[in-house]
Design a protein around this motif. Structure first.
Motif, PDB file in Angstrom:
ATOM      1  N   ALA A 139       6.243  10.344   4.866  1.00 25.85           N
ATOM      2  CA  ALA A 139       6.190   9.299   3.828  1.00 25.85           C
ATOM      3  C   ALA A 139       5.210   8.231   4.308  1.00 25.85           C
ATOM      4  O   ALA A 139       5.326   7.762   5.437  1.00 25.85           O
ATOM      5  CB  ALA A 139       7.565   8.682   3.589  1.00 25.85           C
ATOM      6  N   HIS A 140       4.226   7.886   3.469  1.00 28.70           N
ATOM      7  CA  HIS A 140       3.308   6.817   3.904  1.00 28.70           C
ATOM      8  C   HIS A 140       3.940   5.460   3.639  1.00 28.70           C
ATOM      9  O   HIS A 140       4.671   5.283   2.653  1.00 28.70           O
ATOM     10  CB  HIS A 140       1.931   6.962   3.237  1.00 28.70           C
ATOM     11  CG  HIS A 140       1.849   6.540   1.797  1.00 28.70           C
ATOM     12  ND1 HIS A 140       1.666   5.223   1.414  1.00 28.70           N
ATOM     13  CD2 HIS A 140       1.910   7.255   0.636  1.00 28.70           C
ATOM     14  CE1 HIS A 140       1.601   5.154   0.085  1.00 28.70           C
ATOM     15  NE2 HIS A 140       1.762   6.373  -0.412  1.00 28.70           N
ATOM     16  N   TYR A 141       3.682   4.514   4.570  1.00 33.25           N
ATOM     17  CA  TYR A 141       4.287   3.184   4.411  1.00 33.25           C
ATOM     18  C   TYR A 141       3.270   2.112   4.059  1.00 33.25           C
ATOM     19  O   TYR A 141       3.635   0.955   3.842  1.00 33.25           O
ATOM     20  CB  TYR A 141       5.106   2.788   5.658  1.00 33.25           C
ATOM     21  CG  TYR A 141       4.293   2.500   6.909  1.00 33.25           C
ATOM     22  CD1 TYR A 141       3.971   3.510   7.816  1.00 33.25           C
ATOM     23  CD2 TYR A 141       3.863   1.206   7.204  1.00 33.25           C
ATOM     24  CE1 TYR A 141       3.240   3.249   8.965  1.00 33.25           C
ATOM     25  CE2 TYR A 141       3.142   0.929   8.349  1.00 33.25           C
ATOM     26  CZ  TYR A 141       2.825   1.953   9.227  1.00 33.25           C
ATOM     27  OH  TYR A 141       2.093   1.683  10.361  1.00 33.25           O
ATOM     28  N   ASN A 159       7.869   1.399  -5.039  1.00 30.42           N
ATOM     29  CA  ASN A 159       8.008   2.836  -5.292  1.00 30.42           C
ATOM     30  C   ASN A 159       6.978   3.636  -4.509  1.00 30.42           C
ATOM     31  O   ASN A 159       7.288   4.684  -3.941  1.00 30.42           O
ATOM     32  CB  ASN A 159       7.865   3.111  -6.797  1.00 30.42           C
ATOM     33  CG  ASN A 159       8.153   4.559  -7.121  1.00 30.42           C
ATOM     34  OD1 ASN A 159       9.153   5.113  -6.657  1.00 30.42           O
ATOM     35  ND2 ASN A 159       7.269   5.181  -7.880  1.00 30.42           N
ATOM     36  N   ASP A 160       5.738   3.120  -4.453  1.00 23.75           N
ATOM     37  CA  ASP A 160       4.632   3.797  -3.761  1.00 23.75           C
ATOM     38  C   ASP A 160       4.323   3.050  -2.473  1.00 23.75           C
ATOM     39  O   ASP A 160       3.511   2.171  -2.468  1.00 23.75           O
ATOM     40  CB  ASP A 160       3.413   3.840  -4.692  1.00 23.75           C
ATOM     41  CG  ASP A 160       2.258   4.607  -4.086  1.00 23.75           C
ATOM     42  OD1 ASP A 160       2.448   5.270  -3.061  1.00 23.75           O
ATOM     43  OD2 ASP A 160       1.141   4.521  -4.649  1.00 23.75           O
ATOM     44  N   ASN A 161       4.980   3.282  -1.352  1.00 25.63           N
ATOM     45  CA  ASN A 161       5.883   4.397  -1.226  1.00 25.63           C
ATOM     46  C   ASN A 161       7.165   3.941  -0.534  1.00 25.63           C
ATOM     47  O   ASN A 161       7.681   4.617   0.366  1.00 25.63           O
ATOM     48  CB  ASN A 161       5.172   5.533  -0.490  1.00 25.63           C
ATOM     49  CG  ASN A 161       5.981   6.778  -0.391  1.00 25.63           C
ATOM     50  OD1 ASN A 161       6.804   7.051  -1.258  1.00 25.63           O
ATOM     51  ND2 ASN A 161       5.803   7.512   0.673  1.00 25.63           N
ATOM     52  N   GLY A 162       7.661   2.728  -0.984  1.00 29.39           N
ATOM     53  CA  GLY A 162       8.945   2.283  -0.450  1.00 29.39           C
ATOM     54  C   GLY A 162      10.045   3.296  -0.727  1.00 29.39           C
ATOM     55  O   GLY A 162      10.982   3.452   0.059  1.00 29.39           O
TER      56      GLY A 162
HETATM   57 ZN   LIG Z   1       1.488   6.941  -2.478  1.00 29.87          ZN
END
Ligand SMILES: [Zn+2]
Length: 458
Positions: A139-141, A159-162
Motif C-alpha cells: 500500500a503506498h502512503y 482514500n488514496d491511499n489512507g
Molecule cells: Zn493511489
C-alpha cells in the motif's frame, strides 16, 4: 483430519465431479476457525484512527519535508514505523519493522531532482524454516493534490491511499499475534504518485536477493463506495486487476502460452481467482470481481513493477471510483464537495476489503507450496484426460491435491476434485476443458493453482 474422513471427503467430491457442472447444486466449503477469528478481529475503529492520523499530517507529498514533527511525508513514515515497532514488541510472531531508504528522481524526472525516500517494511517471519516462500501486501502512503508539484497544499489522501495503509496496519497488528508457516511482508511504499518508485525499489531488491516471492497483493484505493456523476452507492464489490499476457514474457513463455491456450491463465490470474475464492469464502456481503486487465486505462499501480520483474502480482481496488475526490483540491465547487477527505471513505468497506487480504494471505501461508511440473499427457488421441505432477520440493508435504476443471469459455474454475495421488484420469476430453492443480493440507488450506500444460510445441 483422519484418513477415513479424508476418504469420505474425496468420495463426495468425486461423485460431484461425475455430474455436469450445471447440476452442481452444492459445494463443500470448509472454513478454518482461526482464519475466521482473525478476520473478525479487524477493527473499524483502528482503521478510522489510522486514516485520521495520516490526514493530520496535511500532506504526504513525496517532495514534502522529511523532518517535520506533524507535517509531511516524514512524519507519516515515522508514525507507521513507530506503530509497527509497537506491534512487534508485543508480538507472538517473530516480526520486525524496517526503514528502507532509497534514492529517487533526478533531473528530467517527475520529481525534478534527486531525493531520498523511504519505504516502511514490516516482516512477519514464517515458522516453517523449510519453506522459504514470501507473500507481500503493498500500500503506498504518499499523497498528492491536483498539482503534483505542490508539496505544501492540503493533500489528505484519506482514500488514496489512507484506505490501503489503514487496512495493512490492521493486518500487521493481527499477524504480529498470529504466527504463520510462511513469511509475510507488509510494504508501506512511497514514491507511487511520482512513478511507482518505492515499489520499483522493492521489486528490484526482491529480484536481486532472490526472494521466493510467490504472491504480491497491491491495495490502492479500497475505501470509496460512491461513484462520481452516476452516484451509485455500493460497498459489496471489490475489483481485483490481473494481467493476462505477462508483461514479463520470454519467447519461450510466449510459445508455451499459445500452444496451451493459456492467455487467460497467467500466474497473476490464478492469484486473482484465488483471492476471489478465499475472500468470498470468509467475507460476507462482498463479491470479488475479477477484472481481466492489469490496471485501469492510463493509470498504474505498485503491483506493476513487480509483474515487470516477473513476479505474480495483482491490484485490489474499489469497484466504484469518485473522480471528484481523487487528486483534487479540497474545496466546494458549485455545492459539490471535492478532495480526498475522510468523509469519502466507507470504513465498513475498508474493513471487508482488509478481511479479503487477511484471509487470502492466511489461507495461502498455511497451505503447502504449489505442485510442480503439472502436465497433461498429449502423446496420443483419446476422449479422456491424464494429468500428472510432482509434490512440492520444499515445506510441508500436501495431504492431497485439488484438480481444478473449467470449460474453455468459463471465467472461474467449475469443479474441484480431491485426490491423494499425483496422477489424475478423467473421461472428458483434454481439448474441451482447462485444468489446474492445487496442493492442499489435511485442513483444506489450498495453494495457488498451477495451470496444466501439454508442454511446448516442437
Ligand atoms: Zn493511489
Amino acid at each position: 483430519m483422519t484418513a477415513f474422513r479424508l476418504r469420505i471427503f474425496a468420495c463426495t467430491l468425486l461423485l460431484a465431479a461425475g455430474v455436469s457442472s450445471s447440476a452442481l447444486s452444492q459445494q463443500i466449503i470448509r472454513k478454518d476457525i482461526k482464519i475466521s477469528q482473525a478476520a473478525s478481529s479487524i477493527s473499524v475503529q483502528n482503521i478510522s484512527a489510522t486514516i485520521d492520523t495520516l490526514v493530520s499530517f496535511t500532506t504526504r507529498h513525496n517532495l514534502s519535508t522529511r523532518n517535520g514533527k506533524d507535517f509531511g511525508i516524514g512524519s507519516a513514515a515515522s508514525f507507521l514505523f513507530n506503530s509497527l515497532e509497537r506491534y512487534s514488541k508485543s508480538s507472538v510472531s517473530r516480526c520486525y519493522a524496517e526503514r528502507v531508504k532509497f534514492l529517487a528522481g533526478g533531473k528530467g524526472t517527475r520529481l525534478g531532482r534527486e531525493i531520498s525516500l523511504e519505504n516502511i517494511v514490516f516482516t512477519i517471519e514464517g515458522t516453517n524454516k523449510s519453506d522459504d516462500r514470501v507473500i507481500a501486501l503493498l500500500a503506498h502512503y504518499d499523497s498528492r493534490s491536483f498539482d503534483n508539484n505542490d508539496s505544501l497544499i492540503f493533500a489528505p489522501g484519506a482514500n488514496d491511499n489512507g484506505s490501503g495503509v489503514s487496512a495493512l496496519m490492521e493486518i500487521a497488528r493481527i499477524l504480529a499475534k498470529t504466527p504463520l508457516p510462511v513469511t509475510v511482508k507488509l510494504m508501506f511504499l512511497s514514491g507511487e504518485e511520482h512513478g511507482l518508485l518505492g515499489a520499483a525499489h522493492m521489486a528490484a531488491v526482491a529480484r536481486k536477493d532472490n526472494w521466493n516471492l510467490t504472491a504480491v497483493m497491491n491495495n490502492d484505493m479500497i475505501g470509496n463506495s460512491r461513484s462520481s456523476a452516476t452516484e451509485i452507492s455500493n460497498n459489496t464489490k471489490l475489483r481485483v486487476f490481473s494481467e493476462n499476457i505477462p508483461v514479463f514474457e520470454t519467447d519461450q513463455m510466449k510459445k508455451e502460452r499459445i500452444f496451451n491456450s493459456a492467455e487467460n491463465d497467467s500466474k497473476s490470474r490464478q492469484l486473482a481467482r484465488y483471492i476471489k475464492e478465499i475472500g468470498e469464502r470468509y467475507v460476507d456481503n462482498l463479491e470479488v470481481k475479477l477484472i481481466y486487465r492489469n490496471d485501469r486505462f492510463g493509470r498504474g499501480g505498485d503491483h506493476t513493477p513487480f509483474t515487470k520483474e516477473g513476479f505474480t502480482a495483482v491490484r485490489l481496488c474499489e469497484y466504484h471510483e469518485n473522480y471528484d475526490r481523487t487528486h483534487q483540491v479540497v474545496e466546494v465547487v458549485d455545492g459539490l464537495e471535492m478532495g480526498d477527505v475522510k468523509k469519502g471513505v466507507d470504513l465498513e468497506y475498508v474493513r471487508k476489503n482488509a478481511a479479503v487480504n487477511l484471509t487470502s494471505v492466511m489461507n495461502l501461508a498455511m497451505a503447502p507450496d504449489m505442485p510442480e511440473n503439472v502436465k497433461i499427457d498429449i502423446a496420443g488421441l483419446s476422449s479422456s484426460t491424464k494429468i500428472s505432477w510432482k509434490a512440492p520440493e520444499k515445506g510441508a508435504k500436501p495431504a492431497g491435491y485439488y484438480v481444478l476443471i473449467r470449460e474453455t469459455d468459463k471465467s472461474n474454475w467449475e469443479r474441484k476434485i480431491f485426490v491423494t495421488s499425483t496422477t489424475f484420469d478423467i473421461d472428458i476430453s483434454k481439448d474441451n476443458y482447462l485444468f489446474a492443480v492445487q496442493s492442499v493440507d489435511s485442513d483444506g488450506h489450498e495453494s495457488l493453482a498451477v495451470y496444466a500444460t501439454g508442454g511446448a510445441q516442437r
